[in-house]
Design an enzyme around this catalytic site. Structure first.
Site, PDB file in Angstrom:
ATOM      1  N   HIS A 245       0.815  -1.220   0.000  1.00 44.36           N
ATOM      2  CA  HIS A 245       0.000   0.000   0.000  1.00 44.36           C
ATOM      3  C   HIS A 245       0.846   1.266   0.000  1.00 44.36           C
ATOM      4  O   HIS A 245       0.437   2.304  -0.525  1.00 44.36           O
ATOM      5  CB  HIS A 245      -0.927   0.008   1.214  1.00 44.36           C
ATOM      6  CG  HIS A 245      -1.829   1.202   1.280  1.00 44.36           C
ATOM      7  ND1 HIS A 245      -2.875   1.394   0.405  1.00 44.36           N
ATOM      8  CD2 HIS A 245      -1.816   2.292   2.108  1.00 44.36           C
ATOM      9  CE1 HIS A 245      -3.484   2.539   0.692  1.00 44.36           C
ATOM     10  NE2 HIS A 245      -2.853   3.103   1.716  1.00 44.36           N
TER      11      HIS A 245
ATOM     12  N   HIS B 124       0.236   3.356  -8.155  1.00 42.36           N
ATOM     13  CA  HIS B 124      -0.487   2.875  -9.329  1.00 42.36           C
ATOM     14  C   HIS B 124      -0.420   3.901 -10.457  1.00 42.36           C
ATOM     15  O   HIS B 124      -0.042   5.051 -10.248  1.00 42.36           O
ATOM     16  CB  HIS B 124      -1.956   2.610  -8.986  1.00 42.36           C
ATOM     17  CG  HIS B 124      -2.778   3.847  -8.800  1.00 42.36           C
ATOM     18  ND1 HIS B 124      -2.653   4.684  -7.703  1.00 42.36           N
ATOM     19  CD2 HIS B 124      -3.721   4.433  -9.586  1.00 42.36           C
ATOM     20  CE1 HIS B 124      -3.493   5.692  -7.808  1.00 42.36           C
ATOM     21  NE2 HIS B 124      -4.138   5.583  -8.950  1.00 42.36           N
TER      22      HIS B 124
END
Length: 378
Positions: free
Chosen positions: A136, A189
């Site tokens: 994350h 991302h």
């Protein structure tokens, strides 16, 4: 060799796993979320701006998209019992899936020709999300070389697949990094947009490239000429390899701007050889780490991977390259696009490209970030 495994999410969207180094993970987990089936009827619309010749996507449904969720509810982390994410497996290397809240698509097709004031069409196209890692926290610059290479293979795979869809005219992989840029998810991302039209900036660059190409009877390309001149000068060069060069462009628009351009004329990711992809992974990480070592906090940026349009007239002259830009002009200052830039597209840079290149050459490109020299480019 990167292995790709394709499956589907609960609403019918495509999900593709890319595994590092030829290893194959178990991707048999099923998405059990109670999602309504995705419908092409929900495709937004494109409206034509007769003043500029631009197409504008109207995507009001995106107002409901996920916005900076807590870490335990991240949609890009592997699924857990408490977090049914977009990625149903318990582990992955790189994952690509159709965006649940797309600006374009999910329907694909060709838009009408000869638009004028009042013309609107369906927002044909496709938007995909590329999760670089199951972790994350972190960033692309913190990835291993092997993982960066896997992402490059994923970009190449998706470029080839999306280019083959009906009506697609441009495939654009990109990453927005940092809240100052406007990201809505902290998880490392990027995204890929497959447009049913050639976007404005790409159209301008493609036209310039084609004009230069025709003037030299197809024997020389614009970006090839620029790379050769930057290499000969050397004063704006940041890094050079056998296949790629990284440099601050002669007329940089932003306080921090670096281009990475191949020495060989190739149109897109899919056309790169294995050796070129290997070197690109190393050079891209080098450049990103230099950016992050400039200051005591991570540098926000936009990584824009420009690929040649699919139009048969424009494509022969267009060369694949990266334009990496950041609005950061000092440790605690950002450049905001105001009147001249935002309204007129007339950029004003407070830093010379030569100064910026010198600073980037001087700063460390190592990880983890050690006692790197913290400097200002202003």
């Amino acid at each position: 060799m990167t292995i790709a495994t394709t499956t589907q999410l609960a609403d019918g969207r495509e999900l593709i796993y890319f595994d590092d180094g030829g290893r194959v993970h178990d991707h048999s987990a099923v998405d059990t979320r109670p999602l309504d089936p995705r419908s092409e009827a929900n495709t937004g619309e494109l409206r034509f701006d007769a003043l500029t010749g631009d197409w504008v996507a109207i995507a009001a449904h995106r107002n409901t998209r996920t916005y900076l969720p807590p870490a335990d509810q991240c949609p890009l982390c592997p699924t857990t019992g408490a977090n049914l994410s977009e990625i149903p497996g318990s582990s992955y290397d790189v994952a690509v899936f159709e965006n649940r809240f797309p600006s374009l698509g999910p329907a694909v097709g060709a838009i009408g020709e000869f638009p004028q004031w009042g013309t609107k069409d369906r927002a044909f196209g496709r938007c995909e999300v590329v999760a670089f890692t199951p972790e994350h926290t972190g960033s692309f610059g913190a990835l291993s070389t092997e993982r960066a290479r896997t992402v490059i293979d994923a970009w190449a795979h998706r470029t080839e697949a999306l280019s083959a869809l009906p009506g697609i005219k441009q495939v654009f992989p990109f990453e927005n990094r940092g809240q100052d840029i406007g990201v809505t998810l902290h998880h490392p991302h990027g995204q890929i947009y497959a447009y049913s039209y050639v976007p404005p900036r790409s159209a301008v660059m493609a036209a310039a490239a084609r004009t230069f190409y025709d003037a030299h009877d197809g024997r020389e390309t614009l970006l090839g000429s620029i790379v050769a001149r930057e290499s000969e000068s050397g004063e704006r060069m940041v890094a050079q390899g056998r296949h790629f060069s990284a440099y601050v462009p002669f007329a940089a628009h932003m306080p921090l701007e670096i281009h990475i351009t191949p020495h060989r004329h190739v149109p897109d990711f899919a056309a790169l050889t294995g050796e070129e992809r290997d070197e690109l992974a190393v050079m891209y990480l080098d450049v990103l780490r230099r950016l992050d070592n400039l200051y005591d906090t991570p540098t926000p940026y936009i990584a824009a991977w420009h690929q040649a349009p699919l139009d048969s007239l424009l494509r022969p002259a267009g060369r694949f390259h990266l334009e990496l830009t950041s609005p950061r002009r000092a440790a605690d200052k950002l450049k905001f696009l105001a009147g001249s830039e935002a309204a007129m597209g007339a950029f004003i840079n407070d830093t010379t490209p030569e100064q910026t290149a010198a600073v980037l050459r001087d700063v460390s490109a190592e990880l983890p970030i050690p006692t790197a020299k913290k400097v200002s480019v202003s």
